[in-house]
Design an enzyme around this catalytic site. Sequence first.
Site, short mmCIF file in Angstrom:
data_model
loop_
_atom_site.label_atom_id
_atom_site.label_comp_id
_atom_site.label_asym_id
_atom_site.label_seq_id
_atom_site.Cartn_x
_atom_site.Cartn_y
_atom_site.Cartn_z
N GLU A 328 0.99 -1.17 0.04
CA GLU A 328 -0.02 0.25 -0.01
C GLU A 328 0.70 1.24 0.01
O GLU A 328 0.55 2.35 0.95
CB GLU A 328 -0.88 0.20 1.22
CG GLU A 328 -1.89 -0.94 1.29
CD GLU A 328 -2.80 -0.82 2.45
OE1 GLU A 328 -2.74 -0.18 3.54
OE2 GLU A 328 -4.22 -1.14 1.96
N CYS A 412 -10.74 2.03 6.31
CA CYS A 412 -10.17 3.54 6.34
C CYS A 412 -10.74 4.37 5.41
O CYS A 412 -11.00 5.74 5.87
CB CYS A 412 -8.47 3.47 6.32
SG CYS A 412 -7.97 2.49 4.68
#
Length: 805
Positions: A328, A412
Amino acid sequence: MMRRIRWPAAMSVFLVLCACTKTQRADYPIQDVPMTSVRLTGGFWAERQATDVAVTIRHEMKESEQTGRIRNFELAAAALQGETGGKLQTSYAFDDSDVYKVIEAAAYALWLKPDPALEKDLDVWIAKIAAAQEPDGYLYTARTINPANPPRMSGPERWVNLDDSHELYNVGHMYEAAVAYFQATGKRNLLDVALKNADFIVKTFGPGDKQIKRVPGHEEIEIGLVKLFRLTGKKKYLDLAKFFVDQRGNAAGHDLYGEYAQDHKPFLEQGEAVGHAVRAAYLYSGAADVAALTGQTAYWAALDKIWEDVVTRKLYLTGGIGSAGGIEGFGPPFELGNETGYAETCATIAFALWNHRMFRRSGEAKYMDLFERAAMNAFLSGYGLSGDLFFYPNPLASRGDTQRTPWFNCACCPPNVARFIAEMGGFAYGVSGNRVYVNLFAQGTADIGTKNGKVTIAQTTDYPWSGNVKFEVGLEKPADLTLMIRIPGWAQGRPLPGGLYVYDDETVEPSVLKVNGESVAFGLDKGYAPVARTWTNGDVVELSLPMPVRRVRASAEVKADAGRIAVERGPLVYAAEFADNGGSVTNLLLKAEAPFAAEHRADILNGVTVVTGKATAFRMESGLETATEVPLTLIPYYAWAHRGRGEMAVWLPIEKAKVRPTPEPTLASMSTVTASDGAKGLAGLNNLFEPESSIDHATGYAHWWPKKGTVEWVQLDFPNPTTVSEVSVYWFDDTGTGECRLPVSWKAFTRTGGQWVPVRTKDLYGVAKDAYNTVRFIPVRTEAFKIEVLLPEKYSSGIQELKVK
Ligand SMILES: [Zn+2]
């Protein structure tokens, strides 16, 4: 136009809280004009804010309840009352942070549109959060629910697993929420929880003999602590934020976590953007705050270098960062794959927040250019038009194998979207002395306090569809002010600072500024057009930014974009999508010189300006390649994936070698694909995209991860009964980056009269990497075909492409 004044309660409490020092403290040279002073009233951003308030925030509150995120707080509270045996209801120890971000978003929403019912519901949540706080201030439901048996990522005891526990990350978001909620309502309920927690963290971490010297694995608390400092004036919060920044990469203080968490060397020695992109950009934002508020300039040298590294080597044209899905995070320089592009929505938000801080320190427009590029492209892609669908990664090309979803197990992004949209007005202006910076063009009104008194600026515009913006100046008495109006880089012939992306044609039509109807000449000051004069009430400034359609080329070092161009108009990056272009995009070749036109289409995608032109479409027919001239329509990139599943691309071929002629349909591509439970990406296995290798992530593949050691199946239902005699499988294997490997074995079956029968063959069922594994068998007339796959004991498996003849 005067805006009504609200929340006197908040202001009076603020005065009590802020032990305002008489000496001027260090800060950014350019001050915020907070979102509470800016009201967006119509057009692009106001419409998204209206959706946020009407749909997104309530949707996310519902998801937070339904997924157990609120229940976690209730269970923690119950445990504190003596109940035992509780279990975290969600997958991750950082799930508390989603709730905090939703509250922050909702607090901004309360300012945008008062809503007593919403406020009441938030108070109920906050009471649950307060009840989950341990007596010493610790707040982390993952442990409190069952301290004897916390989830593995939490570590067996407090603080021992800081690299992964998110104990400090969570509360960083709580501090931000608490400040927002206090400012929106004047209520201290969440703020008291936050301050109690922060005081406890201040005692626990720091340079003292008995204090912990380790740092959070996921940065964020630095930003939150600075917000508490700004609200209360208590320096201990700033000191702790600085401590966390300074401790990064300090091997004397703790075992380093490495590049992934920007903990590989001391912050001041860092000069490249590395690791997890959200963590990184939160760190850079927090470090910028620390630099501004302590007046210590050494941090800026590191931040400048890192920013340069991102902007010249690691940035997508859309303003997204973090190309590497596996971490990520940031990939190697210039590795900016399009189909595989990760560009997490949260990372784009963090990048925008960081750029806003870089602007406030320097007064340079290039940072707000990037803010705008990120916000209007990579970020908005993550936010579906309906307000309740989200992307986590935002690739720049797609085979149609991804769609926005209402929520994620790791959630998130959605709440981060909600808070960023709600706060958007707060990024529109800045103020320094008698200078007023205009950064975002968005219809609405701002009340701005300057050295020479208060000024109201009312913007009227339909930006980004046109470049015309009208500013009306409201003043009680004439005042000497300098309006600093951002002239975006794109209006000056360059998409970005540095050479990562350039326009094919850098010819610049001049931007025009008029004051009370008369043109004024201007030179640029750090990218801004300064308009200095004695202003009187009702003065009008008109800005006209030319918006030609631009072709963009990437630096030759970006292999993924070689032989391709992208198209921009104004601040928007455009994309070709299947729905406007005859069903596919990868078969299109652009003519190098063909003209483009812009046309507003109110009827699609909530109203967008499309770009039209011509392209050549290639197709295979009876084994021969055909070429046809076809109309081309491009939509703003952010609006992709709203009209079903299909191809999309930002970078379009201008070299024939990059074109993929539409293949003739095959039996597999015309079949309906089903598979055993848990299979993902099924559309990838019969999409006729030829993989370059088993690890090719770009062409679409099906897989069973995280299943391991099981027997799985995939089935093709033919459109009509057909005689077949051959099956070929190209296995997916991501050794080195993932957990898929070649399978142990496989078998093929045909179905006749409802019965599955193994095919009759003497061929070996191959499991070779990077190639088709073909099995020929005695011809069978069948309506359906199936293969069974045995996964390795400790790994999963996947299929790049499956063919049957
Ligand atoms: Zn995210």
